[in-house]
Every structure is written in structure tokens, then in C-alpha cells.
Design an enzyme around this catalytic site. Structure first.
Site, PDB file in Angstrom:
ATOM      1  N   TYR A  29       0.411   4.875   0.749  1.00 22.87           N
ATOM      2  CA  TYR A  29      -0.655   5.944   1.179  1.00 22.87           C
ATOM      3  C   TYR A  29       0.182   6.974   1.747  1.00 22.87           C
ATOM      4  O   TYR A  29       0.346   8.126   1.317  1.00 22.87           O
ATOM      5  CB  TYR A  29      -1.629   5.421   2.103  1.00 22.87           C
ATOM      6  CG  TYR A  29      -2.837   4.960   1.311  1.00 22.87           C
ATOM      7  CD1 TYR A  29      -2.782   4.378   0.175  1.00 22.87           C
ATOM      8  CD2 TYR A  29      -4.249   5.128   1.982  1.00 22.87           C
ATOM      9  CE1 TYR A  29      -4.248   3.769  -0.517  1.00 22.87           C
ATOM     10  CE2 TYR A  29      -5.208   4.743   1.296  1.00 22.87           C
ATOM     11  CZ  TYR A  29      -5.460   3.955   0.102  1.00 22.87           C
ATOM     12  OH  TYR A  29      -6.321   3.524  -0.361  1.00 22.87           O
ATOM     13  N   SER A  30       0.691   6.685   3.108  1.00 21.67           N
ATOM     14  CA  SER A  30       1.295   7.737   3.744  1.00 21.67           C
ATOM     15  C   SER A  30       2.611   8.216   2.916  1.00 21.67           C
ATOM     16  O   SER A  30       3.382   7.775   2.424  1.00 21.67           O
ATOM     17  CB  SER A  30       1.880   7.124   5.205  1.00 21.67           C
ATOM     18  OG  SER A  30       0.659   6.782   5.919  1.00 21.67           O
ATOM     19  N   SER A  65      -4.016   6.227  12.938  1.00 25.65           N
ATOM     20  CA  SER A  65      -3.773   6.491  14.561  1.00 25.65           C
ATOM     21  C   SER A  65      -5.090   6.620  15.158  1.00 25.65           C
ATOM     22  O   SER A  65      -5.983   6.677  14.637  1.00 25.65           O
ATOM     23  CB  SER A  65      -2.975   7.729  14.593  1.00 25.65           C
ATOM     24  OG  SER A  65      -3.681   8.872  14.705  1.00 25.65           O
ATOM     25  N   GLU A 121      -9.579  -1.779   5.520  1.00 30.48           N
ATOM     26  CA  GLU A 121      -8.203  -2.194   6.207  1.00 30.48           C
ATOM     27  C   GLU A 121      -8.533  -2.113   7.928  1.00 30.48           C
ATOM     28  O   GLU A 121      -7.911  -3.115   8.531  1.00 30.48           O
ATOM     29  CB  GLU A 121      -7.219  -1.068   5.885  1.00 30.48           C
ATOM     30  CG  GLU A 121      -5.977  -1.179   6.690  1.00 30.48           C
ATOM     31  CD  GLU A 121      -4.990  -0.090   6.542  1.00 30.48           C
ATOM     32  OE1 GLU A 121      -3.994  -0.219   6.503  1.00 30.48           O
ATOM     33  OE2 GLU A 121      -5.398   0.989   6.197  1.00 30.48           O
ATOM     34  N   GLN A 167       0.934  -1.211   0.247  1.00 26.46           N
ATOM     35  CA  GLN A 167       0.106   0.027   0.099  1.00 26.46           C
ATOM     36  C   GLN A 167       1.053   1.253   0.037  1.00 26.46           C
ATOM     37  O   GLN A 167       1.672   1.546   0.811  1.00 26.46           O
ATOM     38  CB  GLN A 167      -0.760   0.060   1.403  1.00 26.46           C
ATOM     39  CG  GLN A 167      -1.826   1.050   1.437  1.00 26.46           C
ATOM     40  CD  GLN A 167      -2.521   1.166   2.768  1.00 26.46           C
ATOM     41  OE1 GLN A 167      -1.996   0.651   3.665  1.00 26.46           O
ATOM     42  NE2 GLN A 167      -3.920   1.754   2.665  1.00 26.46           N
ATOM     43  N   SER A 207       4.026  -1.170   4.222  1.00 25.03           N
ATOM     44  CA  SER A 207       3.973  -2.403   4.594  1.00 25.03           C
ATOM     45  C   SER A 207       4.571  -3.489   3.746  1.00 25.03           C
ATOM     46  O   SER A 207       3.757  -3.604   2.565  1.00 25.03           O
ATOM     47  CB  SER A 207       2.922  -2.820   5.353  1.00 25.03           C
ATOM     48  OG  SER A 207       2.374  -1.826   6.262  1.00 25.03           O
ATOM     49  N   GLU A 257      -6.092   8.780  17.369  1.00 20.48           N
ATOM     50  CA  GLU A 257      -6.767  10.039  17.076  1.00 20.48           C
ATOM     51  C   GLU A 257      -7.342  10.275  15.977  1.00 20.48           C
ATOM     52  O   GLU A 257      -8.128  10.814  15.794  1.00 20.48           O
ATOM     53  CB  GLU A 257      -5.446  11.072  17.219  1.00 20.48           C
ATOM     54  CG  GLU A 257      -4.742  11.208  18.739  1.00 20.48           C
ATOM     55  CD  GLU A 257      -3.623  10.159  18.895  1.00 20.48           C
ATOM     56  OE1 GLU A 257      -3.241   9.844  19.793  1.00 20.48           O
ATOM     57  OE2 GLU A 257      -3.397   9.519  17.875  1.00 20.48           O
TER      58      GLU A 257
END
Length: 406
Positions: A139-140, A387, A254, A137, A172, A389
Site C-alpha cells: 500500500y504505502s 496513523s 486491518e 501488503q 510488513s 491523525e
């Protein structure tokens, strides 16, 4: 993607399927693999399968039962909910496990079934169903983690293809993956509407992967660099600017899997019961209970939370399959699951005492060392996949209806 409904087949039809599943499993599941769960994880490197493991994966892949409710047209099992539940029960009865997994099954496959073109489904879904292609993936990014929509990896339009430049992080299993599903920016003048969803072969020239070493000693995540990487437009899922919508849907899948809703719930808290370990480590009182009353109370509360969580997961999974798949409620499950998993690791280390502080060398058993590394790695559970949060923000906005005040 077609909605998965409870079977309305008569009881004798379900009984016939149970007999069919039982006969097939007995014929194809190698007894040598009983109880040796080989759950595929994006966080684990590939290993050379034994002949029995290879045969079992090939059989399940050919049957489509690794993804039992996916359409037969794309290599899935084509089963309804009731049949899939029967299959799961029959596998558990003989100690069989599903050898088909990874990010393709957890996240990308369900998303592609919903948003992909017919050509994309026929190209990618069968290989996922057979477990022959490994996905990662993208993404970040270093400057776009919690605020993912700020991503800057740019895909420039070159007619029949894009040229991608940028960097992703926390990829990952990137060093082991064959392909990557990723979010890129195709319009710098818009934030959410400027994001597009692309599929990239990891052996494409211009891709560099650098593993990141964690405090647990493992290196399951990577930095991934894209330098003038050519991606055919046929690899775009959906339209330009639709990436944020598709990406959010994938994140729901996910979070469902990370919380245990993807079929991994029973494995989340696998191993020797904490109460049994505690009795061995700290002893028992005159009534046969854990001698330390405070520890005993905390273990009981943990076990109650765990059981309630697993039951809630089963209900949420049933509701998701009866509707249109995972909802924002997966954010609740992800947060609760992360808390319970981390709490279990903390209790386990406390129970083991000095034996729970080993890193390497003589004097520590294999299970003790594994638990220490799992405890350290578990700190990431409340970070990756969004996360805690961020999940709280999703819960506040999409479930509780709390809107930001200007």
C-alpha cells in the site's frame, strides 16, 4: 460475503456441538503446546515448526477451524457465531491456540470473500485457511503514506497482463511473503478512481525487497521495488478503478485486527499484571498496596481503561458480525488500542527502573530485554495501519459527520 448471524439453533444443538468440539480438540491438540501461544504475525519471520506445531496446524487447517466462520466451500469451518464462540471457549479451556493467522486471515481473506471472483476465492482462500501461504501488503509508498490515494506505482495495460513499475515501503513481512496484495495506479488522470487492486507472486522477476531496520533492532518492514513486473489480469480483484473501494474495506479489517477485534484482544495485554510487578519493584505499604501512590493510581486507571476497552471490543465484534463486517468505528478502536498499548509499555519500563533500560549483555533477564524492545517497537503502533491523525480524520468525517469546509 454472507452475513454472519447469531445461531438460532436450539440449546441441545449447541450442547452437541460443544461436545463435538471438546472431543476433537482433546484428540488433536498436543498437550505439549498448552499455553504456548504461537500467534502468527506478519512482523515475525518464519520458524521451523516442531512436529507438534506442524501437526496442530495441519489438523486445524484440515478442519477449517483456523477461520471458523469462513464458508466450508473455501476451506473454512462454516460455523455460525454461537458455534465459533463455543469453539473459542473450548480451546481456552484446554490452553489451545489458533495456529492459523497472518495478513491472509486478518485482512486479505475477508476482503477477497467479499470482492473476489469465484476462481480467485477457490485459488487463494483454501491456502489461507490452511496457513500454507504467507501474504504481505503493498500500500504505502515513499510519497504516499497518509495520503495513500496519491500512490504512483503504475500498472500499464499490456493486453492480457499488466507491467508494474514503482516502489512500496513499510511492506510488513515482505521478505518472507509468498504473495502480495497491492494497490496500483492504472489511470494517471484520476486520483481515487484511477487505482486498481492486484495480486502479485513475490517470486516474480523484477521484484526486489530490502528490509528496514527499526530502533527496536527488528527488521519486520521492507522497501519493495517493482521493475517491469508482469502481472496477469486474472490477478486483478474487481474492475479497474475499483481498487480504492476494495482497499478501504481491507483497511477496516486491518484496523479491526490491530485494535484487537480480530481475536487478538486477549493477547494485547498478556503477561504478568503490572500491579504484581510494581509490588515487587517498589514494595508495598502497610495495607499491601503499591507503595508509590502516584504509580498505583496510574496503574489502576490503566487497568480500568484496558478492561473497558476489551469489553467494548467484544461488543463491536458482535455488532460487526451481525451486520456487514467492520465499520468506520474500527478507527476509534485502533486509536484507543494504540494509546493503551503504548501506555502499558511506558508503565512497564517505569516499574522496572534500571532493569527496564537493558539492551543486551549480562545483568538483564530475557523478559526484561524483550519488554524494552517491545516498548521501542510500540512507538510504531500509532503509525502503521493508518496513523492516529488519519484515524481522527476518518472518525470526524464518517462517524461525527464533520465535512471539510471549502
Amino acid at each position: 460475503m454472507a452475513t454472519l448471524l447469531e445461531s438460532d439453533a436450539p440449546a441441545d444443538s449447541i450442547a452437541a456441538f460443544r461436545a463435538e468440539a471438546r472431543e476433537w480438540l482433546v484428540a488433536h491438540f498436543p498437550p505439549s503446546l498448552k499455553g504456548k501461544d504461537n500467534l502468527i504475525s506478519a512482523l515475525e519471520g518464519p520458524h521451523e515448526p516442531s512436529p507438534d506445531e506442524a501437526a496442530w496446524q495441519a489438523a486445524m487447517g484440515e478442519k477449517g477451524w483456523g477461520v471458523p466462520t469462513w464458508p466450508r466451500d473455501y476451506g473454512g469451518g462454516g460455523l455460525d457465531r454461537a458455534e465459533a464462540r463455543v469453539l473459542q471457549e473450548e480451546m481456552a479451556r484446554i490452553g489451545a491456540w489458533n495456529p492459523i493467522g497472518g495478513m491472509g486471515v486478518m485482512m486479505f481473506g475477508p476482503t477477497l470473500l467479499e470482492y473476489g471472483s469465484e476462481a480467485q476465492k477457490r485459488e487463494h482462500i483454501p491456502a489461507i485457511a490452511r496457513g500454507t501461504v504467507r501474504w504481505c501488503q503493498g500500500y504505502s509508498e515513499p510519497g504516499a503514506g497518509s495520503d495513500l490515494a496519491s500512490l504512483q506505482t503504475f500498472a500499464e495495460d499490456h493486453g492480457d497482463h499488466y507491467v508494474v513499475n514503482g516502489q512500496k515501503t513499510w511492506t510488513s513481512g515482505g521478505q518472507w511473503a509468498d504473495k502480495c496484495f497491492m494497490l496500483v495506479r492504472t489511470d494517471k488522470t484520476k486520483k481515487h478512481e484511477g487505482i486498481t487492486f492486484l495480486l502479485v507472486d513475490m517470486d516474480t522477476p523484477g521484484i526486489e525487497v530490502r528490509p528496514i531496520r527499526l530502533i527496536s533492532g527488528a527488521s519486520p518492514f521492507c522497501e519493495t521495488f517493482f521493475t517491469d513486473v508482469k502481472v496477469p489480469k486474472a490477478n486483478r480483484v474487481g474492475e479497474e478503478g475499483q481498487g480504492w473501494t476494495i482497499g478501504k474495506r481491507l483497511l477496516q479489517h486491518e484496523r479491526s485486527s490491530l485494535s484487537g477485534g480480530g481475536g487478538s484482544a486477549g493477547r494485547m495485554f498478556a503477561g504478568t499484571p503490572l500491579s504484581h510487578l510494581a509490588k515487587q519493584a517498589v514494595g508495598v505499604d502497610a495495607e499491601g498496596r503499591i507503595a508509590d501512590a502516584d504509580l498505583r493510581g496510574r496503574i489502576i486507571r490503566h487497568d480500568m481503561d484496558m478492561r473497558a476497552f476489551l469489553l467494548t471490543l467484544r461488543r463491536a465484534a458482535a455488532e460487526a458480525k451481525a451486520s456487514q463486517g467492520p465499520s468506520a468505528a474500527t478507527s476509534i478502536m485502533k486509536n484507543v488500542g494504540a494509546r493503551i498499548m503504548q501506555e502499558r509499555s511506558e508503565l512497564l519500563i517505569e516499574i522496572r527502573g534500571l532493569a527496564g533500560l537493558g539492551w543486551e549483555g549480562e545483568g538483564f533477564g530475557e523478559e526484561e530485554l524483550r519488554d524494552v524492545r517491545a516498548w521501542l517497537f510500540g512507538k510504531a503502533v500509532s503509525i502503521y495501519g493508518g496513523s492516529s491523525e488519519i484515524q481522527n480524520n476518518v472518525i470526524a468525517k464518517r462517524i461525527l459527520g464533520m465535512l471539510d469546509h471549502q
